[in-house]
Design a protein around this motif. Structure first.
Motif, short mmCIF file in Angstrom:
data_model
loop_
_atom_site.label_atom_id
_atom_site.label_comp_id
_atom_site.label_asym_id
_atom_site.label_seq_id
_atom_site.Cartn_x
_atom_site.Cartn_y
_atom_site.Cartn_z
N UNK A 26 0.82 -1.20 0.00
CA UNK A 26 0.00 0.00 0.00
C UNK A 26 0.86 1.27 0.00
N UNK A 27 1.94 1.26 0.79
CA UNK A 27 2.76 2.47 0.94
C UNK A 27 3.85 2.58 -0.11
N UNK A 28 4.40 1.45 -0.53
CA UNK A 28 5.56 1.46 -1.45
C UNK A 28 5.39 0.40 -2.54
N UNK A 29 4.47 0.61 -3.47
CA UNK A 29 4.28 -0.38 -4.54
C UNK A 29 5.48 -0.49 -5.47
N UNK A 30 6.42 0.45 -5.37
CA UNK A 30 7.63 0.39 -6.20
C UNK A 30 8.62 -0.66 -5.74
N UNK A 94 -8.30 -17.23 8.72
CA UNK A 94 -7.12 -17.31 7.87
C UNK A 94 -7.46 -17.56 6.40
N UNK A 95 -8.59 -18.21 6.12
CA UNK A 95 -8.97 -18.42 4.72
C UNK A 95 -9.24 -17.08 4.04
N UNK A 96 -9.95 -16.18 4.72
CA UNK A 96 -10.20 -14.85 4.16
C UNK A 96 -8.90 -14.04 4.08
N UNK A 97 -8.02 -14.24 5.05
CA UNK A 97 -6.72 -13.57 5.05
C UNK A 97 -5.92 -13.98 3.82
N UNK A 98 -5.87 -15.27 3.55
CA UNK A 98 -5.14 -15.78 2.39
C UNK A 98 -5.75 -15.26 1.09
N UNK A 99 -7.07 -15.31 0.96
CA UNK A 99 -7.72 -14.85 -0.27
C UNK A 99 -7.43 -13.38 -0.54
N UNK A 100 -7.51 -12.56 0.50
CA UNK A 100 -7.31 -11.13 0.32
C UNK A 100 -5.87 -10.83 -0.10
N UNK A 101 -4.91 -11.49 0.55
CA UNK A 101 -3.51 -11.22 0.19
C UNK A 101 -3.21 -11.67 -1.22
N UNK A 102 -3.79 -12.76 -1.66
CA UNK A 102 -3.56 -13.21 -3.03
C UNK A 102 -4.21 -12.27 -4.03
N UNK A 103 -5.25 -11.60 -3.62
CA UNK A 103 -5.90 -10.62 -4.49
C UNK A 103 -5.14 -9.29 -4.52
N UNK A 105 -1.80 -8.64 -3.44
CA UNK A 105 -0.37 -8.67 -3.70
C UNK A 105 -0.08 -9.24 -5.08
N UNK A 106 1.02 -8.83 -5.72
CA UNK A 106 1.40 -9.46 -6.99
C UNK A 106 1.63 -10.95 -6.81
N UNK A 107 1.34 -11.72 -7.83
CA UNK A 107 1.49 -13.17 -7.73
C UNK A 107 2.90 -13.57 -7.33
N UNK A 108 3.89 -12.87 -7.89
CA UNK A 108 5.28 -13.23 -7.61
C UNK A 108 5.71 -12.86 -6.20
N UNK A 109 4.87 -12.12 -5.48
CA UNK A 109 5.22 -11.73 -4.11
C UNK A 109 4.97 -12.83 -3.10
N UNK A 110 4.25 -13.89 -3.48
CA UNK A 110 3.85 -14.93 -2.53
C UNK A 110 4.50 -16.24 -2.91
#
Length: 393
Positions: A26-30, A94-103, A105-110
């Motif tokens: 959120x703060x530093x997408x670069x 945690x299921x909602x936590x996982x879904x949100x982060x995958x949505x 964050x970039x795919x390569x970040x996980x």
């Protein structure tokens, strides 16, 4: 084996690691950020809950990305006292936590299903030999034991239940201690997730980390039957958390320190000593890291160690209360401490859970007729309690 490189590598994709990754996004997408998690999903199999007053505006905005379940108040029940309180309450699994982060964050970040073999100030080595090079490494993995710290344990088993008919509950019951205590401070915690879904958790403040699902599951059955909640089990979870009453925090930090690596989450000591809550402190730490993302890794490591030492110093009061909870009286009478606590002013209760109790709050908690024997309380305050070197659970 050569691997990829990233700006910031986060070891551990639990609550602390996931929130750090999101705050940085959120703060530093670069910046290139990589979360490395040994399990198949982010967050494991957990549920985190919090009061809206636990977080500041920025922390609330960060957690709102996960679309948590929301209620406008909650209730508590004790043998001689019940109360409805208006503080808004939130919960996230945690299921909602996982879904949100995958949505978000970039795919390569996980990187999930990637057990970590080692880490250092310049990267993470996976169990297969791959190395992820990074200019900053953050260790947000959890811990199983803390032999340099002292205290007791919070042991729990939770069940997600889909009821055959609407259950009729409109707000959480965060403590129902009007139940058999079984040699601990026991309470049942219930969240009405939908009109026909409940999360029911049986919780114990116990001297031992031993957890036996074969014992706890029938107790949940009986509690649900007493409330006429019948239906199918959707999922279950269990957990064992430390309740910290004292110890050598410098030794704790040393045991979890890797030179030049920043340490966050419970591994860094960021938890409420008495409630074992980590979410408010995980959000606060994630935002602090995001605002300092350009610091060299070694400087960020020193910054977080200093924040953890300050947190330890600022939470002395709660560790002292924990000593009285575990050491002042009979185990079956521990509930009386919280029964008395929930007769105190509402704002005081909010500040307590946020670990922001004022000196006046602390005096209000301690003054008056004590719910435990005075001599027992004095003896309990004189010792930190047993080591949190975890026994087999």
């Amino acid at each position: 084996m050569n691997g990829r490189s990233t700006d910031i590598a986060i070891a551990g994709g639990g609550l602390a690691g996931g929130l750090i990754a999101l705050a940085l996004r959120q703060a530093r997408p670069d910046l290139a950020v990589t979360v490395v998690e040994g399990g198949e999903t982010l967050g494991g199999n957990h549920r985190w809950s919090w009061f809206i007053t636990d977080l500041d505006h920025a922390g609330t905005a960060l957690l709102d990305h996960f679309e948590p379940a929301r209620w406008n108040g909650y209730s508590v029940r004790f043998p001689a006292h019940s109360r409805e309180l208006s503080t808004p309450y939130r919960s996230l699994n945690s299921a909602a936590f996982d879904r949100a982060l995958r949505r978000l964050l970039p795919r390569e970040a996980i990187r999930t299903s990637c057990p970590i073999a080692a880490l250092d100030a310049a990267g993470i080595v996976l169990s297969g030999g791959e190395r992820i090079a990074a200019r900053t490494v953050i260790d947000a993995r959890g811990i199983d034991a803390a032999p340099s710290l002292a205290g007791g344990w919070q042991v729990f088993m939770g069940r997600h239940l889909r009821t055959r008919v609407p259950h009729g509950l409109d707000r959480p019951i965060i403590m129902d201690a009007a139940v058999a205590q079984h040699g601990a401070y026991r309470f049942v915690y219930t969240l009405p997730l939908t009109p026909d879904e409940l999360f029911v958790e049986d919780t114990y403040y116990a001297n031992s980390p031993a957890l036996d699902p074969a014992v706890l599951a029938p107790r949940i059955d009986r509690y649900c039957a007493r409330n006429r909640w019948e239906g199918a089990t959707v999922a279950e979870e269990t957990g064992v958390l430390p309740v910290i009453t004292g110890g050598n925090f410098a030794a704790f930090q040393a045991a979890h320190r890797t030179p030049g690596v920043a340490v966050a989450g419970a591994r860094g000591g960021f938890a409420h000593p008495l409630t074992s809550y980590t979410l408010p402190f995980a959000a606060e730490t994630a935002l602090a890291i995001a605002s300092s993302a350009d610091l060299p890794g070694s400087v960020l490591a020193d910054l977080l160690e200093g924040r953890a030492r300050d947190h330890w110093q600022n939470t002395i009061f709660y560790r002292r209360l924990g000593r009285m909870l575990f050491g002042a009286g009979a185990a079956d009478d521990r509930y009386k401490i919280f029964e008395r606590f929930y007769r105190l002013p509402h704002p005081l209760i909010e500040r307590f859970y946020a670990a922001r109790s004022t000196r006046l709050d602390q005096a209000r908690v301690l003054l008056g007729k004590p719910p435990v024997p005075v001599l027992g309380a004095m003896r309990a305050l004189a010792t930190a309690g047993p080591s949190l070197a975890r026994a087999a659970a």
